[in-house]
Design an enzyme around this catalytic site. Structure first.
Site, short mmCIF file in Angstrom:
data_model
loop_
_atom_site.label_atom_id
_atom_site.label_comp_id
_atom_site.label_asym_id
_atom_site.label_seq_id
_atom_site.Cartn_x
_atom_site.Cartn_y
_atom_site.Cartn_z
N SER A 43 0.80 -1.22 0.00
CA SER A 43 0.00 0.00 0.00
C SER A 43 0.84 1.27 0.00
CB SER A 43 -0.94 0.01 1.21
OG SER A 43 -0.22 -0.13 2.43
N ASP A 324 -2.81 8.27 8.14
CA ASP A 324 -3.67 7.27 8.77
C ASP A 324 -2.80 6.37 9.64
OD1 ASP A 324 -2.43 5.42 7.11
OD2 ASP A 324 -4.13 5.19 5.75
N HIS A 327 0.21 4.98 7.15
CA HIS A 327 0.80 5.67 6.00
C HIS A 327 1.08 7.13 6.31
CE1 HIS A 327 -1.78 2.34 4.52
NE2 HIS A 327 -0.69 2.06 3.81
#
Length: 392
Positions: A43, A324, A327
């Site tokens: 991600s 978040d 990240h």
């Protein structure tokens, strides 16, 4: 005479400080040849592939406040651009972003992102791909680029977070031998995947080491460590990271292909620690480093972008290191990209990405990766985000 000598000395010191502390401005495409950029991983590098791979229509990264700094959600786990986007901009890839490989109709002439959220090195991730599956997809698409173009292009890799998070959850009481065995298994598989890329013509590799995983807000929140990091995960990340440099050194030294093997290692672990360490984060203008800008819970680490979660959103995301629970904010991503592309030899070695791009294909590397605790600094630190505090 003494006064004149003192004046000369002072001017000399000021000149040195001016040279090494003026911010390095990276001009897009300046003196850089036309190359492609291919990214692989999870991600952190996902340019939006998860959106096209998943059957779900409620993926959080497709909803506000993701993309907040760019005015729209873009399928990336950030409030804006991610590291590969900035690298793409630096090398003049059109629109300054790297397209996701699964998006129909995108221009892949200057490269593409194969990275997918939830990707791992081992196992069979749900609605994602292992690193090997990403490499095989590149293999199947290889005919889209000339061999000579592939040889001089960049192959960036960041992966492993899912492997160690999953291992820790499944084996909370794993002893040292079990941890070492798992790390060895992960590294061996990673080595095979890099070897496969190399056999397909890749010769310029950029490998980003794992972050201090135990310091992620989601980990602090789940393991209830307060302001402390969860050291088991940090230890696993350090064991993993310690094997990357020697592995790449070996590849470079035994390479027999005409296009050679060249690489850069980005010590993301220590670059992050500098910015989140108590007493140092303010030097980088990050005022909140242990909780997320978006989410709920003790560290605002869960639920950002989820419609059924009443998550909190910070007032000014650029003061946060984490957007978040896992990240970074766009501000942090941009800093990392600048370090990686052309700045700090303390965390990027044996050469920066910019140096790697222009390094003659097929030429034997003149320097190799060295352990940080043994390496002699070849150049003054250029982590200009730290300023005068970089000299320690």
């Amino acid at each position: 005479m003494a006064d004149n000598l003192n004046l000369v000395s002072v001017l000399g010191v000021l000149l040195v400080l001016t040279i090494f502390h003026n911010p390095i401005i990276v001009y897009a495409g300046e003196g850089v040849p036309n190359v492609a950029l291919f990214t692989f991983g999870d991600s952190y590098y996902d340019a939006g592939n998860k959106v096209f791979l998943s059957q779900r229509k409620d993926l959080p990264q497709t909803y506000w406040p993701y993309g907040k700094s760019r005015d729209y959600p873009n399928g990336k786990f950030s409030d804006g651009h991610i590291v590969p986007d900035f690298i793409a901009d630096f090398i003049s890839i059109p629109n300054g972003v790297l397209p996701p490989v699964l998006k129909p109709g995108v221009d892949i002439s200057r490269g593409v992102s194969f990275a997918v959220a939830d990707a791992s090195i081992l196992g069979a991730p749900v609605e994602s791909m292992t690193l090997n599956q990403q490499v095989v997809k590149f293999k199947n698409m290889k005919s889209n680029w000339n061999d000579s173009y592939i040889e001089k292009s960049l192959f960036m890799i960041y992966i492993g977070t899912e492997d160690y998070l999953n291992f820790t959850k499944a084996n909370p009481n794993a002893d040292a031998s079990a941890q070492q065995a798992f790390v060895t298994n992960v590294i061996n598989r990673l080595k095979n995947d890099i070897k496969l890329l190399y056999s397909l013509g890749a010769s310029k590799f950029v490998v980003q080491l794992l972050a201090p995983l135990g310091c992620l807000p989601i980990v602090r929140q789940e393991y209830k460590t307060g302001n402390e990091c969860y050291e088991l995960l940090n230890d696993l990340a350090k064991q993993h990271n310690g094997k990357i440099g020697p592995m790449l050194n070996e590849f470079a030294k035994i390479s027999t292909s005409p296009y050679g093997f060249q690489f850069t290692v980005f010590d993301f672990y220590n670059a992050v620690l500098r910015r989140i360490a108590t007493g140092r984060s303010l030097n980088y203008r990050f005022f909140v480093t242990n909780t997320s800008c978006c989410g709920v819970g003790t560290h605002n680490a869960y639920g950002c972008g989820k419609g059924n979660v009443h998550s909190k959103l910070c007032e000014y995301q650029r003061s946060y290191f984490f957007f978040d629970g896992r990240h970074n904010t766009e501000k942090a991503q941009e800093e990392m990209a600048h370090l990686l592309y052309g700045a700090d030899p303390d965390v990027v070695q044996p050469m920066t990405v910019r140096e790697l791009i222009v390094y003659p294909t097929g030429e034997t590397m003149r320097e190799y990766w060295e352990p940080n605790n043994l390496a002699i600094r070849r150049r003054p630190s250029r982590d200009f985000y730290l300023g005068l505090a970089a000299y320690y």
